[in-house]
Write a protein that holds these residues in place. Sequence first.
Motif, short mmCIF file in Angstrom:
data_model
loop_
_atom_site.label_atom_id
_atom_site.label_comp_id
_atom_site.label_asym_id
_atom_site.label_seq_id
_atom_site.Cartn_x
_atom_site.Cartn_y
_atom_site.Cartn_z
N UNK A 185 0.83 -1.19 0.00
CA UNK A 185 0.00 0.00 0.00
C UNK A 185 0.87 1.25 0.00
N UNK A 186 0.22 2.39 -0.14
CA UNK A 186 0.94 3.66 -0.06
C UNK A 186 0.15 4.61 0.83
N UNK A 187 0.85 5.30 1.69
CA UNK A 187 0.22 6.27 2.59
C UNK A 187 -0.06 7.55 1.81
N UNK A 188 -1.31 7.70 1.36
CA UNK A 188 -1.65 8.81 0.48
C UNK A 188 -1.84 10.12 1.23
N UNK A 189 -1.77 10.08 2.53
CA UNK A 189 -1.75 11.32 3.31
C UNK A 189 -0.32 11.84 3.42
N UNK A 190 0.61 10.92 3.69
CA UNK A 190 2.02 11.32 3.78
C UNK A 190 2.58 11.72 2.42
N UNK A 191 2.24 10.94 1.40
CA UNK A 191 2.76 11.20 0.05
C UNK A 191 1.62 11.77 -0.80
N UNK A 192 1.58 13.09 -0.83
CA UNK A 192 0.46 13.81 -1.41
C UNK A 192 0.98 15.06 -2.09
N UNK A 193 0.47 15.40 -3.27
CA UNK A 193 0.98 16.60 -3.96
C UNK A 193 0.81 17.89 -3.17
N UNK A 194 -0.13 17.91 -2.22
CA UNK A 194 -0.33 19.12 -1.42
C UNK A 194 0.86 19.41 -0.51
N UNK A 195 1.75 18.45 -0.32
CA UNK A 195 2.90 18.64 0.56
C UNK A 195 4.09 19.31 -0.16
N UNK A 196 3.93 19.61 -1.43
CA UNK A 196 5.01 20.28 -2.15
C UNK A 196 5.44 21.53 -1.39
N UNK A 197 6.73 21.67 -1.16
CA UNK A 197 7.24 22.69 -0.25
C UNK A 197 8.17 23.67 -0.96
N UNK A 198 7.79 24.92 -0.98
CA UNK A 198 8.64 25.97 -1.54
C UNK A 198 9.93 26.10 -0.73
N UNK A 199 9.82 25.88 0.60
CA UNK A 199 10.99 26.00 1.46
C UNK A 199 12.00 24.91 1.14
N UNK A 200 11.52 23.66 0.96
CA UNK A 200 12.44 22.57 0.62
C UNK A 200 13.10 22.84 -0.73
N UNK A 201 12.32 23.29 -1.71
CA UNK A 201 12.86 23.53 -3.03
C UNK A 201 13.91 24.66 -3.00
N UNK A 202 13.66 25.67 -2.20
CA UNK A 202 14.62 26.77 -2.10
C UNK A 202 15.93 26.32 -1.47
N UNK A 203 15.82 25.38 -0.51
CA UNK A 203 17.03 24.89 0.15
C UNK A 203 17.79 23.93 -0.77
N UNK A 205 17.42 23.52 -4.17
CA UNK A 205 17.73 24.07 -5.50
C UNK A 205 17.60 25.59 -5.45
N UNK A 206 18.55 26.25 -4.80
CA UNK A 206 18.41 27.69 -4.54
C UNK A 206 18.42 28.56 -5.79
N UNK A 207 18.85 28.01 -6.91
CA UNK A 207 18.87 28.78 -8.15
C UNK A 207 17.64 28.50 -9.02
N UNK A 208 16.63 27.87 -8.42
CA UNK A 208 15.38 27.62 -9.13
C UNK A 208 15.43 26.46 -10.11
#
Length: 392
Positions: A185-203, A205-208
């Motif tokens: 199975x897959x935990x669809x609450x833990x792994x969910x597109x709504x969790x996409x994080x601008x903070x994680x991406x900035x850390x 891949x700081x150059x976008x």
Amino acid sequence: MRVAVVAESFLPHMNGVTNSVIRVLRHLRRRGHEALVIAPAQSWSGPLWAAESTPEEVEGFPVVNLPALPLNGYPNVRVAAGTVARVRRILAGFSPDVVHVASPFVLGWRAIQAAQQLGLPTISIYQTEIPAYAGRYGLPWLEDVLWNHVKLMHESSTVNLVPSSYSMNQLRELGIRRVHYWRRGVDQEQFNPSRRSAAFRAQAAPNGENIIGFVGRLAAEKQVADLAVLDNLPGTRLVIVGSGPLKDELRAKLPNAYFAGFLGGNDLGEAVASFDLFVHPGESETFCQTIQEAMSARVPVVAVGRGGPLDLVDSSRTGWLYKPGDLADLRSRVQDLMYDDVKREAFAAAALESVAGRTWEAICDQLIEHYERAIHVKSRHLHTEALSWMDR
């Protein structure tokens, strides 16, 4: 139902085997069943080599920790000591209806033998292609010996469960019978597109840059070094989530990559949802849970075309499969998606749709049906043996 769960690997070491065992225990508790866990301890200590530093209880069920030694070169993986007689005493004291053996090899093989001696049915979960590890760890001559051990264990089990068509074929080619599918199975609450994080991406891949992500153990069998062909793709950043014995070596081989270290829970969910593409190069996966988790987070996948990924990735729809060993093909497939936003978006939507309904609740209900099958098969076998003995 009373279920004895024997785990070849368990907490505090977190991997696919540990995760699935915890999910099963959680489901058994919710359904009102009883369980006992037998697992390797984290360490040896004391004059009697007593077990310590491992949980005594998980999901409300007791855990019996057997003393264990670290695997050479991989100290987080523990190999349990103890005899068949000791495991038999533990099982006899609990008196289970069925023995669930998760990824059997050393401790699991003792449990299978102990259960046979007690007349208990066993469900053996083929979850780790250990023979394939031999070559990766410089022991290719050992591979045939290990396959013979796999055959012996599963021939001795009442029912065998596999997570993919590739692993089904592997056991069938060994002549193993009584093999059924049990996926994950897959935990669809833990792994969910709504969790996409601008903070994680900035850390990360700081150059976008667009993020090419990998999640897994940093060990030889995962073939993470193959990702070096992706380390210099313009406008991208390779992000490695996980830890393991090769972490320092891989930092040197992937100088442009961002190493996030081991992540769990919500942190892991945020990282995966923040990827633009997920890659998996390991050729010895019987299933590859991280692929499912990426898809659940609406991330398309490029994976090697061997093992579990063959069932999970619908090539040209939810991602791409590349030819094993062909790293130029890996690079080409990644480029195809990283530099085509429209195609990547279409693949991402299809990936999310492909895992809908794969809940742990549904998967674990199927497992209980397999338990019932094993109990029935063993009961019929014992009845046949009794009639044969009476006819003598």
